[in-house]
Design a protein around this motif. Structure first.
Motif, PDB file in Angstrom:
ATOM      1  N   ASP A  46     -12.140 -22.283  29.601  1.00 22.05           N
ATOM      2  CA  ASP A  46     -11.595 -22.498  28.303  1.00 22.05           C
ATOM      3  C   ASP A  46     -11.102 -21.117  27.599  1.00 22.05           C
ATOM      4  OD1 ASP A  46     -14.394 -21.880  28.389  1.00 22.05           O
ATOM      5  OD2 ASP A  46     -14.912 -23.100  26.436  1.00 22.05           O
ATOM      6  N   ARG A  48     -10.290 -18.377  25.174  1.00 18.71           N
ATOM      7  CA  ARG A  48      -9.282 -18.425  23.947  1.00 18.71           C
ATOM      8  C   ARG A  48      -8.830 -16.887  23.690  1.00 18.71           C
ATOM      9  NH1 ARG A  48     -14.601 -19.689  22.469  1.00 18.71           N
ATOM     10  NH2 ARG A  48     -14.884 -17.605  21.357  1.00 18.71           N
ATOM     11  N   THR A  90      -5.663 -21.568  24.018  1.00 15.54           N
ATOM     12  CA  THR A  90      -6.420 -21.442  25.359  1.00 15.54           C
ATOM     13  C   THR A  90      -5.300 -20.865  26.279  1.00 15.54           C
ATOM     14  OG1 THR A  90      -7.836 -23.132  24.657  1.00 15.54           O
ATOM     15  CG2 THR A  90      -7.556 -22.737  27.086  1.00 15.54           C
ATOM     16  N   ALA A 162      -7.885 -26.513  27.466  1.00 13.07           N
ATOM     17  CA  ALA A 162      -9.188 -26.028  27.761  1.00 13.07           C
ATOM     18  C   ALA A 162      -9.878 -26.963  28.888  1.00 13.07           C
ATOM     19  CB  ALA A 162      -9.898 -25.782  26.722  1.00 13.07           C
ATOM     20  N   TYR A 287     -12.043 -27.949  17.233  1.00 12.08           N
ATOM     21  CA  TYR A 287     -10.685 -27.021  17.124  1.00 12.08           C
ATOM     22  C   TYR A 287     -10.048 -27.379  15.893  1.00 12.08           C
ATOM     23  CZ  TYR A 287     -10.990 -25.800  22.095  1.00 12.08           C
ATOM     24  OH  TYR A 287     -11.225 -25.111  23.316  1.00 12.08           O
TER      25      TYR A 287
END
Length: 310
Positions: A46, A48, A90, A162, A287
């Protein structure tokens, strides 16, 4: 199945759109490229990163001159009409030779600045990525500890990239139970994985039911024409209801849940309070939040930081 988190530097990468591909009614994939992406070291799962987009009147996003520890403060001090639009995304996939980065954009009905940019993106459009220079970095949250017997993954469209990255990373044979909520049946994707994964797609069918009402009663209908696909008869609480109704595997679990903040909190309470999962084995991320724009959330975060500094 465990990795060790270490502090890692991040820096700005100038990139350009290489191509775009519509994945479904609610998702578009944009591939970025550029010579400087050689230094980007995504950690998979995942991962970021920050994406900086230009305003409609700009050819390129305006960002601070460097990505040192003060970059965020410097970005905040810039004129909002001038500084780049910042969003968190992501890494869907990263490739070498040539260096390319795939990012999947969930297209929101409110037509926010990132959605508007994504649907109009053309090859050559310039963006800036703030990403890691080492694969073991603080932008990766999925870190199952030693002794994990199986994993639980849930998310909506915003968490789908993700989840896809996590499934692609999981070692062969890892048991995984996955619930994914999307707007339309056409948003369902193939998610390659070597894990022993059971994936259930939960479809809100927004076109038929319209906006999600906050007071609707939960209810799911199994669609027998598509195994693993569940359609919504209420457009509310899909993931929570599905997990509540599920028989989960035995053994030590590790849960990763993401999506709308209220739903994520409710699901975490169910897993910890009703299912008895160790709270340390449940990683959860909001999110987005119903009724709030990303600018609202950013303003709250800035206010919280300022209050902590006082």
């Amino acid at each position: 199945m465990s990795t060790t988190a270490t502090a890692a530097p991040f820096r700005f990468f100038d990139t350009r759109v290489v191509r775009t591909r519509r994945l479904g009614p609610s998702m578009i994939r944009i591939t970025f490229g550029g010579e400087r992406l050689t230094g980007l070291a995504a950690g998979g799962r995942d991962q970021r990163f920050k994406l900086f987009l230009p305003h409609p009147h700009q050819d390129a996003p305006i960002v601070p001159s460097d990505a040192g520890e003060e970059w965020f403060a410097r970005w905040r001090e810039m004129d909002p009409a001038v500084r780049a639009v910042m969003r968190s995304y992501t890494v869907r996939e990263q490739r070498r030779d040539p260096d390319e980065l795939d990012v999947d954009f969930a297209l929101h009905g409110d037509g926010g600045p990132a959605s508007r940019w994504a649907v109009r993106a053309l090859p050559g459009d310039r963006v800036v990525v703030l990403g890691p220079t080492t694969p073991d970095n603080g932008g990766v949250d999925f870190r199952p500890p030693p002794g994990t017997d199986w994993v639980l993954l849930t998310g909506d469209e915003t968490a789908l990239p993700a989840v896809a990255g996590i499934l692609a990373w999981l070692p062969a044979g890892t048991r995984a139970r996955v619930w994914l909520e999307v707007s339309h049946a056409a948003d369902v994707q193939d998610l390659p994985t070597e894990a022993d994964a059971e994936v259930t797609w939960l479809v809100r069918d927004d076109a038929a039911h319209g906006p999600l009402p906050d007071d609707s009663a939960p209810g799911l209908l199994r669609d027998d024409s598509a195994p693993g696909l569940v359609r919504d008869d209420s457009a509310h609480g899909l993931v929570l209801d599905a997990v509540r109704a599920a028989t989960l595997p035995a053994g030590a679990p590790y849960a990763w849940i993401a999506g709308e903040a209220g739903g994520v909190r409710a699901l975490r309470r169910h897993l910890v309070g009703e299912r008895g999962l160790d709270r340390r084995a449940v990683v959860f991320t909001g999110y987005w939040r119903r009724g709030a724009t990303e600018e609202d959330l950013l303003a709250e975060a800035v206010a919280g930081t300022a209050a902590a500094d006082d």
